[in-house]
Design an enzyme around this catalytic site. Structure first.
Site, short mmCIF file in Angstrom:
data_model
loop_
_atom_site.label_atom_id
_atom_site.label_comp_id
_atom_site.label_asym_id
_atom_site.label_seq_id
_atom_site.Cartn_x
_atom_site.Cartn_y
_atom_site.Cartn_z
N ASP A 111 0.86 -1.18 0.00
CA ASP A 111 0.00 0.00 0.00
C ASP A 111 0.90 1.24 0.00
O ASP A 111 2.04 1.17 0.47
CB ASP A 111 -0.87 -0.03 1.26
CG ASP A 111 -2.08 0.89 1.14
OD1 ASP A 111 -2.33 1.41 0.03
OD2 ASP A 111 -2.78 1.07 2.15
N ARG A 219 -15.85 4.38 0.93
CA ARG A 219 -15.42 4.53 2.33
C ARG A 219 -16.26 5.61 3.02
O ARG A 219 -16.72 5.41 4.14
CB ARG A 219 -13.93 4.89 2.42
CG ARG A 219 -13.54 5.17 3.89
CD ARG A 219 -12.07 5.41 4.08
NE ARG A 219 -11.30 4.22 3.79
CZ ARG A 219 -10.16 4.24 3.12
NH1 ARG A 219 -9.69 5.37 2.65
NH2 ARG A 219 -9.51 3.13 2.91
P1 ADP Z 1 -8.52 2.41 -0.89
O1 ADP Z 1 -7.55 1.28 -0.66
O2 ADP Z 1 -8.68 2.76 -2.33
O3 ADP Z 1 -8.24 3.62 -0.04
P2 ADP Z 1 -10.43 0.59 0.29
O4 ADP Z 1 -10.26 -0.60 -0.59
O5 ADP Z 1 -9.81 0.52 1.64
O6 ADP Z 1 -9.97 1.91 -0.46
O7 ADP Z 1 -12.00 0.86 0.40
C1 ADP Z 1 -12.56 1.56 1.48
C2 ADP Z 1 -13.81 0.86 1.96
O8 ADP Z 1 -14.82 1.02 0.97
C3 ADP Z 1 -13.64 -0.66 2.11
O9 ADP Z 1 -13.46 -1.01 3.45
C4 ADP Z 1 -14.92 -1.25 1.60
O10 ADP Z 1 -15.80 -1.48 2.68
C5 ADP Z 1 -15.52 -0.19 0.72
N1 ADP Z 1 -15.43 -0.50 -0.71
C6 ADP Z 1 -14.43 -0.14 -1.56
N2 ADP Z 1 -14.69 -0.54 -2.80
C7 ADP Z 1 -15.89 -1.17 -2.76
C8 ADP Z 1 -16.71 -1.79 -3.76
N3 ADP Z 1 -16.34 -1.82 -5.05
N4 ADP Z 1 -17.88 -2.33 -3.36
C9 ADP Z 1 -18.25 -2.27 -2.07
N5 ADP Z 1 -17.53 -1.70 -1.08
C10 ADP Z 1 -16.36 -1.15 -1.42
#
Ligand code: ADP
Length: 344
Positions: A111, A219
């Site tokens: 990450d 999020r």
């Molecule tokens: P990033 O790594 O891009 O900052 P995350 O993968 O941690 O974002 O996503 C944040 C939150 O949003 C996750 O914990 C999840 O619950 C939700 N989320 C992200 N993408 C999706 C999706 N495509 N469908 C449903 N929930 C999602």
């Protein structure tokens, strides 16, 4: 290869609920259909060829699903995952255990990969390309380099900024996927599904309201849903109706576009202190007393997309819509009026 992914990470109890809401498999993810379709093909082909999946780089603003994709991919493939953060990989020696522990076909997720220093990045090149690391032993004339073979693994990187990833690193990823903002419709589906997971009832008309005020990221939609759930339990009968959702959002000072206080403060700072711009982002960050990275990564992407602000060669500038959103017009700027209207 074990079927259950090994997850090496530390999570605080606060993250527990967050984890419960995170989709476990790619099929459960909502939106990002094109990205999903391409990944599905790559995963299918890799398993048919019995080869590891090529390295993948995800980029896009925070909260759009980069980590979720990175965690779902190994689950879909039935391979282990190790999780690291670019911010903690300060020297090649920090990277070495992850590389040597990587099982054949497994995933190493890094990450914030843009935060790795150059030395770590260069150490990764042969690991990514030839599954090999070059270790230097000894010093001076006695120094010698030994090559160590690694098991073929898949590196998945995530970054909020592809712009600052060096070209040599970027080019070593076979797939580069940009995650874009979600539609209100997609977020509403996420809200409805997650209300179910949180065991709270939600009226059909309330879901799009929550979704529409989520600055287009899952999020934020999840955070707002959890707050509204708490509000519904404490101030109503536990059910999320449209008025309950609106009252809960109003109490957090979230406006019709979904902007929070910090977003509005950004717009107001440009209007009040810098006469609407153009102004460099560092100057805005300085005045707001927050790190420029927070503005660039977290605050600006949605405001730019919503066309409340634009980037010009000379800096950020509010659009008429941006001014209007904070109750101003172009003619109000530079008139002394601005200050009293905003902060009077
Ligand atoms: P990033 O790594 O891009 O900052 P995350 O993968 O941690 O974002 O996503 C944040 C939150 O949003 C996750 O914990 C999840 O619950 C939700 N989320 C992200 N993408 C999706 C999706 N495509 N469908 C449903 N929930 C999602």
């Amino acid at each position: 290869m074990s079927r259950e992914p090994i997850v090496q990470s530390t999570t605080s109890p606060v993250d527990e609920e967050d984890r419960a809401l995170r989709p476990q498999r790619m099929e459960e993810m909502i939106g990002q259909r094109e990205v999903y379709a391409r990944l599905e093909i790559a995963i299918d082909a890799a398993s048919k060829r019995s080869e590891p999946l090529g390295h993948i780089l995800f980029d896009g603003p925070p909260g759009l699903g980069k980590t979720t994709f990175a965690m779902c991919i190994p689950r879909n493939m039935g391979v282990p995952i190790q999780i690291a953060s670019g911010a903690t990989l300060k020297a090649p020696k920090d990277m070495l255990p992850y590389l040597t522990n990587a099982q054949a076909g497994s995933v190493l997720f890094i990450d914030e990969i843009h935060r790795m220093p150059k030395t770590v990045e260069e150490f990764l090149y042969p690991a990514m390309e030839d599954f090999r690391v070059d270790l230097t032993l000894g010093e001076g004339v006695n120094a010698r380099t030994i090559n160590m073979r690694l098991k073929p693994f898949t590196l998945i990187g995530a970054t909020t900024r592809t712009g600052i990833i060096s070209a040599p690193l970027r080019d070593r990823f076979q797939m580069r996927e940009h995650l874009d903002f979600y539609t209100v419709d997609e977020l509403a589906q996420i809200v409805v599904r997650n209300a179910g997971k949180l065991q709270v009832e939600i009226d059909a008309e309330a879901a799009p309201e929550v979704a529409g005020r989520s600055r287009s990221t899952p999020r934020i939609a999840n955070n707002r849903l959890r707050w509204i759930r708490d509000y519904a339990i404490s101030r109503a009968d536990g059910r999320i109706t449209l008025p309950v959702a609106r009252d809960a959002l109003a109490m957090q000072e979230i406006d019709k576009l979904g902007l929070d206080r910090q977003d509005r403060k950004y717009l107001e700072t440009i209007a009040r202190v810098f006469d609407g711009g153009p102004v460099g982002v560092e100057a805005v960050a300085h005045t707001m007393n927050i790190p420029p990275d927070t503005l660039v990564d977290e605050v600006e992407p949605f405001l730019l997309r919503a066309e409340l602000v634009i980037r010009t060669p000379r800096g950020r500038k509010l659009t008429p819509a941006g001014l209007e959103h904070i109750g101003l017009h172009r003619s109000d700027l530079n008139s002394g009026e601005t200050q009293s209207r905003l902060f009077g």
